[in-house]
Design a protein around this motif. Sequence first.
Motif: not given
Lengths: 291, 291
Positions: B228-234, B236-243, B257-269
């Motif tokens: 799940d790569i989505g990052i949405n604010r709902v 006041g919480r951060t959620v992905g695109d999946a239920d 989400v959070p704690g999924g693709v996000g941290p790995v994206t920064v490491a990839t940078l």
Amino acid sequence: MTATLIDGKSIAQAMRDEVARDVAELDRTGWAPKLVSITVGDGAASALYVRNQQKQAEATGVEFEQRTYPAEISLEQLTGVLTGLNSDPRVHGIIIQRPLPAHIPVKALQKAVHPFKDVEGMHPASIGNIVYNDLALGPCTAVAAVEMLKTLPLQVEGLDVVVIGHSEIVGKPIAFLMMGLGATVTVCHHMTRQVAVHSRRADAVFVAVGRPGLVTGEMLKPGAALIDIGINRVDGRTVGDADFDSCAEVAGWITPVPGGVGPVTVATLLKNAVLAARMQRDHYAANYAAS
Amino acid sequence: MTATLIDGKSIAQAMRDEVARDVAELDRTGWAPKLVSITVGDGAASALYVRNQQKQAEATGVEFEQRTYPAEISLEQLTGVLTGLNSDPRVHGIIIQRPLPAHIPVKALQKAVHPFKDVEGMHPASIGNIVYNDLALGPCTAVAAVEMLKTLPLQVEGLDVVVIGHSEIVGKPIAFLMMGLGATVTVCHHMTRQVAVHSRRADAVFVAVGRPGLVTGEMLKPGAALIDIGINRVDGRTVGDADFDSCAEVAGWITPVPGGVGPVTVATLLKNAVLAARMQRDHYAANYAAS
């Protein structure tokens, strides 16, 4: 046979007519396109193909210069030739005929062609621009295959498309071009477990693998469009990747081989020559504008 | 919940450990990577993200310089800044923080970053090289999502993969990266007629659309992997695109989400910073080799 033939020759003729009009217009401002074709070695394998390119180019008013370099030429020397052509304002497009001798890596040459002169659409930047839906110069065969599909009375948005074959210059670019048009695209290849599971639900199937008889009628959904990009020699005849007879009984539309994607590919090269000349004209104008 | 969590934080930590080792090795020959991050305008929207990049960069030994330019800067001035950074041997990677002011087209800036310094993997040539399976610097989020899938005990060759979302910097690059690894890939998007028809047959689903709750458990095959790569604010919480709850009951693996693709994206940078420094070192060495 129930399928309607998608006639590559008449589609190509319509494209060439448009190219001829565009060339005449470019010519009025000094920008009539010129292509330089480069063959390395004896060129026996590509001679027929090059002669055909030249004939069609000249019929539309696109100048075509064929150059042949000895098989012993080094990569550095060839890159130097390309650098010269890149900076020559009289040359608008460069074609690198294949096959090349084993010591010349084709990708290194493709990268050495300036993206504005990349009429074959092979430079990584050309491919990347397609992904970005910023279609400048696309790989000719892929663009031709998609152009053929676009002639059919199908709504491309939401169309279920299966591409069989995932080569960098045909299968993958077809996939992004179709995605860019709004289709839902699945790319199958030699590692796909069951191609038929995918192809049977597709509204349109593109096949570009190089294996005669790979796609049979029972792999198609009745009424689907089949664009056959394969060119194979079997018992002295040229055939595609589809088993034509069984596919033609099931498909709604089918491309013949020969007379299908082939002629449209050459017409696409000429269309790219027009696009390349226009890009160079606009770039030149922007750089010489009063400031 | 039956699914196993794919822990982005620990995957990112392992990647950063490797980056730190690589940076130490590069440092011994004078090539410790340095990133320059460019913010245009007040940068409130990206400030937290930039601080996080900086913190993680410095933790791995990657130098990180944050520059802020006024919102009124022109495209020509910014392009000039990039030209300067491209030719500065002390700078190995350039990050263009978004959002940008409306008068600055992001693609024009991305094209102005030299492909060797394109640590975000956004230049058309970087994208094209991925298509060519010649992975130099890939778009960070897409590469991160694929890296997460690769940690699972699945055979990627022949895997049926569905990507939901066809953006140029996430969905499409994931599709080519997975194709390059031998998966059979279908890309779905807002024009796809029935996404569930595709997602229900997939062994792995990537979703990157930006719509909370888009993917529900009933759209998945039991045991499938869901990235799940989505990052949405709902609320006041951060959620992905999946239920998350319904998907976690059906999936075999799922990213939080959070704690999924996000941290790995920064490491990839940061990994891209290492790759960029190596490319520049090799290019430099090749150009200064005795001839």
